[in-house]
Structure formats: structure tokens, C-alpha cells
Scaffold this active site. Sequence first.
Site, mmCIF file in Angstrom:
data_model
loop_
_atom_site.group_PDB
_atom_site.id
_atom_site.type_symbol
_atom_site.label_atom_id
_atom_site.label_comp_id
_atom_site.label_asym_id
_atom_site.label_seq_id
_atom_site.Cartn_x
_atom_site.Cartn_y
_atom_site.Cartn_z
ATOM 1 N N ARG A 100 2.722 6.258 -2.377
ATOM 2 C CA ARG A 100 3.837 7.311 -2.900
ATOM 3 C C ARG A 100 3.620 7.174 -4.262
ATOM 4 O O ARG A 100 3.886 8.856 -5.065
ATOM 5 C CB ARG A 100 5.053 6.660 -3.043
ATOM 6 C CG ARG A 100 5.553 6.821 -1.109
ATOM 7 C CD ARG A 100 6.968 6.073 -1.173
ATOM 8 N NE ARG A 100 7.320 4.991 -0.925
ATOM 9 C CZ ARG A 100 6.918 3.961 -0.725
ATOM 10 N NH1 ARG A 100 6.260 3.810 0.924
ATOM 11 N NH2 ARG A 100 7.105 2.319 -0.801
ATOM 12 N N ASP A 147 0.977 -1.458 -0.471
ATOM 13 C CA ASP A 147 0.490 0.383 -0.221
ATOM 14 C C ASP A 147 1.129 1.145 0.159
ATOM 15 O O ASP A 147 0.556 2.169 -0.203
ATOM 16 C CB ASP A 147 -1.031 -0.077 1.805
ATOM 17 C CG ASP A 147 -2.302 -0.591 1.055
ATOM 18 O OD1 ASP A 147 -2.390 -1.805 0.124
ATOM 19 O OD2 ASP A 147 -3.043 -0.963 2.056
ATOM 20 N N ASN A 178 -5.129 8.810 2.031
ATOM 21 C CA ASN A 178 -5.620 7.787 2.748
ATOM 22 C C ASN A 178 -6.138 8.816 3.555
ATOM 23 O O ASN A 178 -7.284 9.106 4.206
ATOM 24 C CB ASN A 178 -4.330 6.785 3.183
ATOM 25 C CG ASN A 178 -5.014 5.145 2.578
ATOM 26 O OD1 ASN A 178 -5.860 4.934 2.179
ATOM 27 N ND2 ASN A 178 -3.957 4.606 3.137
ATOM 28 N N ALA A 196 -6.623 8.270 21.565
ATOM 29 C CA ALA A 196 -6.235 8.701 22.302
ATOM 30 C C ALA A 196 -6.743 10.058 23.058
ATOM 31 O O ALA A 196 -6.559 10.803 23.851
ATOM 32 C CB ALA A 196 -5.038 8.163 22.828
ATOM 33 N N THR A 206 -9.986 2.321 6.137
ATOM 34 C CA THR A 206 -9.086 0.591 6.758
ATOM 35 C C THR A 206 -7.953 0.575 7.204
ATOM 36 O O THR A 206 -7.208 -0.183 6.861
ATOM 37 C CB THR A 206 -9.437 -0.050 5.523
ATOM 38 O OG1 THR A 206 -8.719 0.680 4.307
ATOM 39 C CG2 THR A 206 -10.809 -0.591 5.408
ATOM 40 N N LYS A 216 3.213 12.813 24.496
ATOM 41 C CA LYS A 216 2.523 13.917 24.877
ATOM 42 C C LYS A 216 1.619 14.346 24.422
ATOM 43 O O LYS A 216 1.062 13.942 23.092
ATOM 44 C CB LYS A 216 3.553 15.172 25.242
ATOM 45 C CG LYS A 216 5.438 15.083 25.477
ATOM 46 C CD LYS A 216 4.658 15.288 26.609
ATOM 47 C CE LYS A 216 6.144 15.252 27.433
ATOM 48 N NZ LYS A 216 5.648 15.484 29.667
#
Length: 275
Positions: free
Chosen positions: A73, A68, A136, A201, A177, A147
Site C-alpha cells: 500500500r 506485506d 507483486n 484453475a 512468491t 464462474k
Amino acid sequence: MAIRKIGIASRCDRPEVLQMVRDIIAHFYSKVQIYVSTATADVLDIEGTPVERMRDKGVELIISVGGDGTVLRNIAKMKDPLPVLGINMGTLGFLVDVEPEDAIETIEEVLYGFSYLERMRVDVFLNGEMLETATNEVAVMSAKPAKIIQFEVYVNDCLLDEMRADGVVFATPTGSTAYAMSAGGPIINPRVNAIVVVPVAPFKLSARPWVIPSDSEITVKLSDHKKEAVIAIDGQKSYRIRPDDVVKLKKSKYPARFVRISDTCFYERVQRKLS
């Protein structure tokens, strides 16, 4: 044959990939005109052509040999991407549909004509200057590992959320995905015109992924004037952003194009790739 000119671009650091390129060239050099990317050609010690100039040469499709990342690229080098056929020489690949043992036969079939799927891309701007176009995703992450950063996300000048998190991922349906899925985002059918916003997060329970219309203008601003961040585009290129910088994302008018080689439905394909 319907197709007269093809391009080949590949990874250059694995012997089996380079051997596949040699095999393709040997099999097809008498049937079509072949242009090999500069990077690949340098390793093979043959004449090369930059991927970004292949359209000017009349190339009708590019065969990408690798995974991928190789596909991403190659697409990133073209302003208006040519159709790409991916030969899977990696591990898990959502953008590479052809296994090595099927490569020659599949290319033979494609040379008699093919259809392709268009996938939306996203233009990335920093302080009004265009940086890159993402196929993507665009990830905004802390410039310092471990941090968190504080930032605001606007959709068409309306505040979507103010977050404290490791970062945020903005993904196209194609990229849903990839990193976005790993961060807890939904899988989006490529026929849906949308952008996924996925906090990474987050430091609050109410922070959840959003699915927004693809024609939206997205703005990201850092809220903490003491911390810098990094924009990563398709995992290929990164740019540092400072507290006063303004990042904007808009749907590109130039889609990515992928050669269609089967009629397998999207949902079955995803299940097979993830199993």
C-alpha cells in the site's frame, strides 16, 4: 548520522503495531526528523504527512510497520518509490525483513547509511489509460465467484494462449512468491528480469505457467462477450473490465526499492520463509 529525515507508515487497526510506531518515534525523534503518514498520524493524534508527499519533504527512507500488505500500500502511493524498510508485525512476510524485537537496533544501523535492492514493477493500462503500478502481481479474475472466464493473452501482439479458467496472474519476480506461487507458478529470483504468467484453475491440461521477458508488452482481452471480469492489483485495488476492454501490462520505469539489511542469499531466505 547520515540519514536526517525518515518516514513512518503503518497499519492502523492493531494496538501492537501502533505501539511499535510510538516506540520508534520516542527513540528517534531527537536524532532525525520524522514524518508520519496521514493515516497513522490521525490515529495517534499527531501531525501527519501523506506518503506520496514524503519525497518532496526530503525523506530518505520509509519505515513500514505491518505486513506485506502495508508495504504494498505504501509503495503504491508513490510514483517513484522511496526505499522501504519493513518491520514485520504480520505473519508470513516476504517484503518485511525486520522482526519487532530487532526494530530499534536495525533502524539505528540503517540511519548511518544503507544500500537497497531495486525490484521491477508493472504498469497497468485499461483502454490506454493507466490505472496503477503493481509491485507483486496483476490478477484478472471472473467478476462472479465460481464462474470461469474465457480470455486471450498476447505478448507483443503474438497470441500466447487462449484460456478458459478462473483467471490468470501476471507476477513480477517479487510477486512470484505470493499469489502466483499459490496458483502453481515458479519462484523467480528477483535478479531475473521476467514476468510470470500463471493460469488459475485452467480448464485444459495443456495450460501451463509461462516466464516471459520483462520488456514484453502483455495484452489481455476477454473472449466471451457475455461475461465481465475484474483486475486486482497487488490485492489492494480492483477494477471491473468488460468484454470490449483491452488490458495492457508494461514494465514500469519506476522500481520498488527495499532496504538491504543482510546478505542472506535469496534461496535460503525463501526456504526459511516457507518452512
